[in-house]
Design a protein around this motif. Sequence first.
Motif, PDB file in Angstrom:
ATOM      1  N   ARG A   1       0.934  -1.186   0.109  1.00  0.00           N
ATOM      2  CA  ARG A   1      -0.062   0.112   0.040  1.00  0.00           C
ATOM      3  C   ARG A   1       0.874   1.310   0.039  1.00  0.00           C
ATOM      4  O   ARG A   1       2.036   1.211   0.671  1.00  0.00           O
ATOM      5  CB  ARG A   1      -1.000  -0.091   1.259  1.00  0.00           C
ATOM      6  CG  ARG A   1      -2.050   1.263   1.338  1.00  0.00           C
ATOM      7  CD  ARG A   1      -2.616   1.107   2.535  1.00  0.00           C
ATOM      8  NE  ARG A   1      -3.553   2.251   2.714  1.00  0.00           N
ATOM      9  CZ  ARG A   1      -4.618   2.637   2.034  1.00  0.00           C
ATOM     10  NH1 ARG A   1      -5.133   1.821   1.037  1.00  0.00           N
ATOM     11  NH2 ARG A   1      -5.368   3.735   2.248  1.00  0.00           N
ATOM     12  N   VAL A   2       0.673   2.028  -0.682  1.00  0.00           N
ATOM     13  CA  VAL A   2       1.190   3.543  -0.819  1.00  0.00           C
ATOM     14  C   VAL A   2       0.425   4.586   0.052  1.00  0.00           C
ATOM     15  O   VAL A   2      -1.126   4.710  -0.357  1.00  0.00           O
ATOM     16  CB  VAL A   2       1.376   3.979  -2.064  1.00  0.00           C
ATOM     17  CG1 VAL A   2       2.020   5.264  -2.338  1.00  0.00           C
ATOM     18  CG2 VAL A   2       2.348   3.152  -2.793  1.00  0.00           C
ATOM     19  N   GLU A   3       1.037   5.331   0.950  1.00  0.00           N
ATOM     20  CA  GLU A   3       0.569   6.538   1.453  1.00  0.00           C
ATOM     21  C   GLU A   3       1.303   7.819   1.139  1.00  0.00           C
ATOM     22  O   GLU A   3       2.290   7.707   2.057  1.00  0.00           O
ATOM     23  CB  GLU A   3      -0.108   6.302   2.924  1.00  0.00           C
ATOM     24  CG  GLU A   3      -1.175   5.151   3.155  1.00  0.00           C
ATOM     25  CD  GLU A   3      -1.417   4.906   4.586  1.00  0.00           C
ATOM     26  OE1 GLU A   3      -0.825   5.683   5.251  1.00  0.00           O
ATOM     27  OE2 GLU A   3      -2.393   4.022   4.996  1.00  0.00           O
ATOM     28  N   PHE A   4       1.144   8.448   0.227  1.00  0.00           N
ATOM     29  CA  PHE A   4       2.154   9.463  -0.051  1.00  0.00           C
ATOM     30  C   PHE A   4       1.326  10.872  -0.007  1.00  0.00           C
ATOM     31  O   PHE A   4       0.337  11.016  -0.616  1.00  0.00           O
ATOM     32  CB  PHE A   4       2.689   9.206  -1.451  1.00  0.00           C
ATOM     33  CG  PHE A   4       3.451  10.247  -1.866  1.00  0.00           C
ATOM     34  CD1 PHE A   4       4.871  10.183  -1.589  1.00  0.00           C
ATOM     35  CD2 PHE A   4       3.202  11.335  -2.799  1.00  0.00           C
ATOM     36  CE1 PHE A   4       5.869  11.040  -2.118  1.00  0.00           C
ATOM     37  CE2 PHE A   4       4.184  12.197  -3.373  1.00  0.00           C
ATOM     38  CZ  PHE A   4       5.480  11.947  -2.859  1.00  0.00           C
ATOM     39  N   ALA A   5       1.949  11.650   0.795  1.00  0.00           N
ATOM     40  CA  ALA A   5       1.627  13.268   0.871  1.00  0.00           C
ATOM     41  C   ALA A   5      -0.008  13.262   1.005  1.00  0.00           C
ATOM     42  O   ALA A   5      -0.789  14.052   0.717  1.00  0.00           O
ATOM     43  CB  ALA A   5       1.908  14.079  -0.377  1.00  0.00           C
ATOM     44  N   GLN A   6      -0.391  12.460   2.239  1.00  0.00           N
ATOM     45  CA  GLN A   6      -1.709  12.505   2.873  1.00  0.00           C
ATOM     46  C   GLN A   6      -2.007  13.880   3.339  1.00  0.00           C
ATOM     47  O   GLN A   6      -1.403  14.464   4.123  1.00  0.00           O
ATOM     48  CB  GLN A   6      -1.859  11.129   3.674  1.00  0.00           C
ATOM     49  CG  GLN A   6      -1.877  10.102   3.088  1.00  0.00           C
ATOM     50  CD  GLN A   6      -2.347   8.813   4.050  1.00  0.00           C
ATOM     51  OE1 GLN A   6      -2.079   8.997   5.061  1.00  0.00           O
ATOM     52  NE2 GLN A   6      -3.549   8.038   3.577  1.00  0.00           N
ATOM     53  N   GLY A   7      -3.222  14.142   2.731  1.00  0.00           N
ATOM     54  CA  GLY A   7      -3.626  15.609   3.225  1.00  0.00           C
ATOM     55  C   GLY A   7      -3.167  16.643   2.338  1.00  0.00           C
ATOM     56  O   GLY A   7      -3.809  17.905   2.447  1.00  0.00           O
ATOM     57  N   ASN A   8      -2.366  16.466   1.245  1.00  0.00           N
ATOM     58  CA  ASN A   8      -1.942  17.376   0.346  1.00  0.00           C
ATOM     59  C   ASN A   8      -3.070  17.139  -1.097  1.00  0.00           C
ATOM     60  O   ASN A   8      -2.600  16.256  -1.403  1.00  0.00           O
ATOM     61  CB  ASN A   8      -0.544  17.478   0.228  1.00  0.00           C
ATOM     62  CG  ASN A   8      -0.049  18.448  -0.745  1.00  0.00           C
ATOM     63  OD1 ASN A   8      -0.825  18.900  -1.681  1.00  0.00           O
ATOM     64  ND2 ASN A   8       1.382  18.920  -0.437  1.00  0.00           N
ATOM     65  N   PRO A   9      -3.807  17.879  -1.254  1.00  0.00           N
ATOM     66  CA  PRO A   9      -4.743  17.725  -2.449  1.00  0.00           C
ATOM     67  C   PRO A   9      -4.023  17.795  -3.642  1.00  0.00           C
ATOM     68  O   PRO A   9      -4.327  17.048  -4.655  1.00  0.00           O
ATOM     69  CB  PRO A   9      -5.963  18.853  -2.333  1.00  0.00           C
ATOM     70  CG  PRO A   9      -5.031  19.888  -1.418  1.00  0.00           C
ATOM     71  CD  PRO A   9      -4.275  19.232  -0.325  1.00  0.00           C
ATOM     72  N   GLU A  10      -2.587  18.563  -3.683  1.00  0.00           N
ATOM     73  CA  GLU A  10      -2.165  18.472  -5.167  1.00  0.00           C
ATOM     74  C   GLU A  10      -1.188  17.289  -5.336  1.00  0.00           C
ATOM     75  O   GLU A  10      -0.911  17.082  -6.376  1.00  0.00           O
ATOM     76  CB  GLU A  10      -1.473  19.977  -5.192  1.00  0.00           C
ATOM     77  CG  GLU A  10      -2.048  21.061  -5.050  1.00  0.00           C
ATOM     78  CD  GLU A  10      -1.377  22.438  -5.123  1.00  0.00           C
ATOM     79  OE1 GLU A  10      -0.149  22.172  -5.236  1.00  0.00           O
ATOM     80  OE2 GLU A  10      -1.822  23.418  -5.240  1.00  0.00           O
ATOM     81  N   MET A  11      -0.938  16.898  -4.303  1.00  0.00           N
ATOM     82  CA  MET A  11       0.261  15.493  -4.173  1.00  0.00           C
ATOM     83  C   MET A  11      -0.217  14.150  -3.823  1.00  0.00           C
ATOM     84  O   MET A  11       0.379  13.289  -4.091  1.00  0.00           O
ATOM     85  CB  MET A  11       1.654  15.875  -3.801  1.00  0.00           C
ATOM     86  CG  MET A  11       2.101  17.291  -4.073  1.00  0.00           C
ATOM     87  SD  MET A  11       3.575  17.608  -3.599  1.00  0.00           S
ATOM     88  CE  MET A  11       4.617  16.199  -3.660  1.00  0.00           C
ATOM     89  N   GLU A  12      -1.336  14.225  -2.954  1.00  0.00           N
ATOM     90  CA  GLU A  12      -1.773  12.835  -2.542  1.00  0.00           C
ATOM     91  C   GLU A  12      -1.776  11.718  -3.363  1.00  0.00           C
ATOM     92  O   GLU A  12      -2.729  11.812  -4.358  1.00  0.00           O
ATOM     93  CB  GLU A  12      -2.711  13.005  -1.599  1.00  0.00           C
ATOM     94  CG  GLU A  12      -3.103  11.893  -0.661  1.00  0.00           C
ATOM     95  CD  GLU A  12      -4.380  11.995   0.234  1.00  0.00           C
ATOM     96  OE1 GLU A  12      -4.656  11.030   0.561  1.00  0.00           O
ATOM     97  OE2 GLU A  12      -4.801  12.937   0.309  1.00  0.00           O
ATOM     98  N   VAL A  13      -1.300  10.439  -3.193  1.00  0.00           N
ATOM     99  CA  VAL A  13      -1.252   9.302  -3.859  1.00  0.00           C
ATOM    100  C   VAL A  13      -1.584   8.344  -2.713  1.00  0.00           C
ATOM    101  O   VAL A  13      -0.753   8.161  -1.823  1.00  0.00           O
ATOM    102  CB  VAL A  13      -0.298   8.794  -4.517  1.00  0.00           C
ATOM    103  CG1 VAL A  13      -0.410   7.687  -5.132  1.00  0.00           C
ATOM    104  CG2 VAL A  13      -0.125  10.005  -5.493  1.00  0.00           C
ATOM    105  N   THR A  14      -2.799   7.671  -2.698  1.00  0.00           N
ATOM    106  CA  THR A  14      -2.938   6.648  -1.519  1.00  0.00           C
ATOM    107  C   THR A  14      -3.551   5.572  -2.279  1.00  0.00           C
ATOM    108  O   THR A  14      -4.659   5.784  -2.961  1.00  0.00           O
ATOM    109  CB  THR A  14      -4.027   7.182  -0.347  1.00  0.00           C
ATOM    110  OG1 THR A  14      -3.439   8.320   0.185  1.00  0.00           O
ATOM    111  CG2 THR A  14      -4.286   6.099   0.473  1.00  0.00           C
TER     112      THR A  14
END
Length: 689
Positions: free
Chosen positions: A98-111
């Motif tokens: 599972r990937v949780e990347f930049a959670q909470g950042n709408p421009e960069m988030e990947v989950t």
Amino acid sequence: MNVLVYNGPGTTPGSVKHVVETLRHFLEPYYAVSTVTAKTLETEPWSSKASAVVFPGGADLPFVKECKPIIPLLKQFVSKQGGVYIGFCAGSYFGSGRVEFAQGNPEMEVTGSRDLKFFKGIARGPAFNGFQYNSELGARAAKLSCLDGLEFSTYYNGGPVFVDADHYDNVEVLARYIEPLDVSYTDSKDRLSIKAPAATILCTVGKGKALLVGAHPEFIPKMLKRSDDAKFISDVVNKLETQEESRLKFMHFILAKAGLTCNTNWEMKREPGLTPIIAATAPDKNYILEDFENNIAKHTSNIENKADHVEFKDQNDTFDLYLGLDKYEQANATLVDKDVIETSKPIILSNKNETFSLPKAAISFNIQKYFDFLSPNNSIGSFLLYGEVVTSTSSLLDNNKTMLSCLPENTVLHVGSVQVTGRGRSGNSWVNPRGVCASTAAISLPLKSPKTGESISIVFVQYLSMLAYCKAITSYAPGFEDLPVRIKWPNDLYALKPDYYYNKKMSLVGKSFDHTLVPLTDIEPAYVKVAGLLVNTNFINNKYSLLLGCGLNLTNDEPTTSLKKWVDILNSERLGLGLACIPRIEVEVLLAKYMNYLQILLETFINYGASTILPEYYKYWLHSDQIVTLTTLGNARAKILGITNDYGLLIAKELMSGSDSCFTGNVYHLQPDGNTFDIFKGLIAKKAT
């Protein structure tokens, strides 16, 4: 064996370059490190000849889209075939569950979940704030503590922490982040039981391994220093340079832990940058050099006279022409610490009647000896371009069409002792280390035979070129006819495996190596590749312009075997029989003999056609009466009988079901389907009768 580096959507050019350079530094000559696309991994049978697949840094989402068809293949390669998956930064996100990347950042988030799941847990990042795509603004020198006790700083830019990695039985944590992270590295309620955050992990997956690396220890500080960002250099790169020894130790440690064999001199500096290219001819053919100079002056528009040389720009490279071998050191000084791709390439033209004497440290090819053994009647090979360290003997000519057109016709042989961007099929590239003879001959062919008026099929050039090399080897000196080298269709040179020779308790001396001693069913286990030919074709001045590039394992035994090894084996046999030893092979002599045979075979082919050379080709190939499976015809079996005289296709007669000797009457012409890993899998069959 191959180490395949994915180079496609999602990767950044810098990441691919750093990965390839670093892996070559540690793994060659035991592995051939080359780049591949997802299409290659999807359509070609690579897995049986690969030890590792590597996914560099970049962005994980494009990996997911582009590589969806190959997910099952990657899983099988690791878990069932015992292969190694290596992921750096984005590649480690891709290899997790599972990937949780930049959670909470709408421009960069990947989950989201990932399908490879070599690490079944979460790859969460960026471990440190500040990451921006295609930028060094968030880059830093991140401190790591390693399993072996080493502590050092390495390049970091957006990579993950592997959440609760210590909770998984199949995971060994090889390195941990020392500094506080900006994301949580555990989801456990009992935080006190969790060790420091995992930065590099090794997962056991079935028979294989997955090495996932959150930071970028594969990045080379010297290459990072080419950045235009002064703050990045002062804050990050300068610090990394002081840690270079530790970086190398760490890379060796994790690659060895993954089960890969590293070379013994990995702590030493890699091969130097490029060296000047020497242009030389035999003393009685100085007019060839003059023709080259005149052609450059006449046909090159981007030319500039400098104080001590002439500079001209071609399609891909810039060249500096110097006159006189006394300029060697001066020209060599211009290459120190320069990028091997971007720097100008010096070419030194030898003066009339100049002796080919250079500093011993600067050259390992005896130019005079080469010309001593080249036939005085030869045109082919009479203009030698030699570089101690070159980019690629083929690419340098193929990528610079102006210079190629200025070279006197049917004269040039380009030789390099070391190639730093050696070229193979499908655009693959690698380093050809010392001990591999790298050469490219430039030849021209007319469209029609001046003798017969028949159209010339250039497909046969690959056959006669490898035939010329094979003849040069087996006739090098008395006794070399016993050397067990043969041609694998269409243009690879194979040698008997020493292990096969010893296991079968064979004796070869005095037998002019009869390859029928090896059953046709044993070709794959019995033989290994020692040379391959790459033909690049251009159309210049209403003629075919062909570049015949070849790399031959002369003294380097890795990753297969070498001619030197077989000379030693035969000499051991000869001593036991009371016979004199055969001599060692000198590269200059071998290349001269190769050019001599090539000239003769080409003239015969041009004047009289393929039928005059094919009988001799058959003497040296492995495939007469070999049985192949035609997958395009429902796995029908057929026996190879020869090659067509027109287009160079294999001739095969279909066998009756269950028989190796009775035929159905169907005859097929076979050609490869573009497969670069095993030419006999996926043959395309066209019915002839």
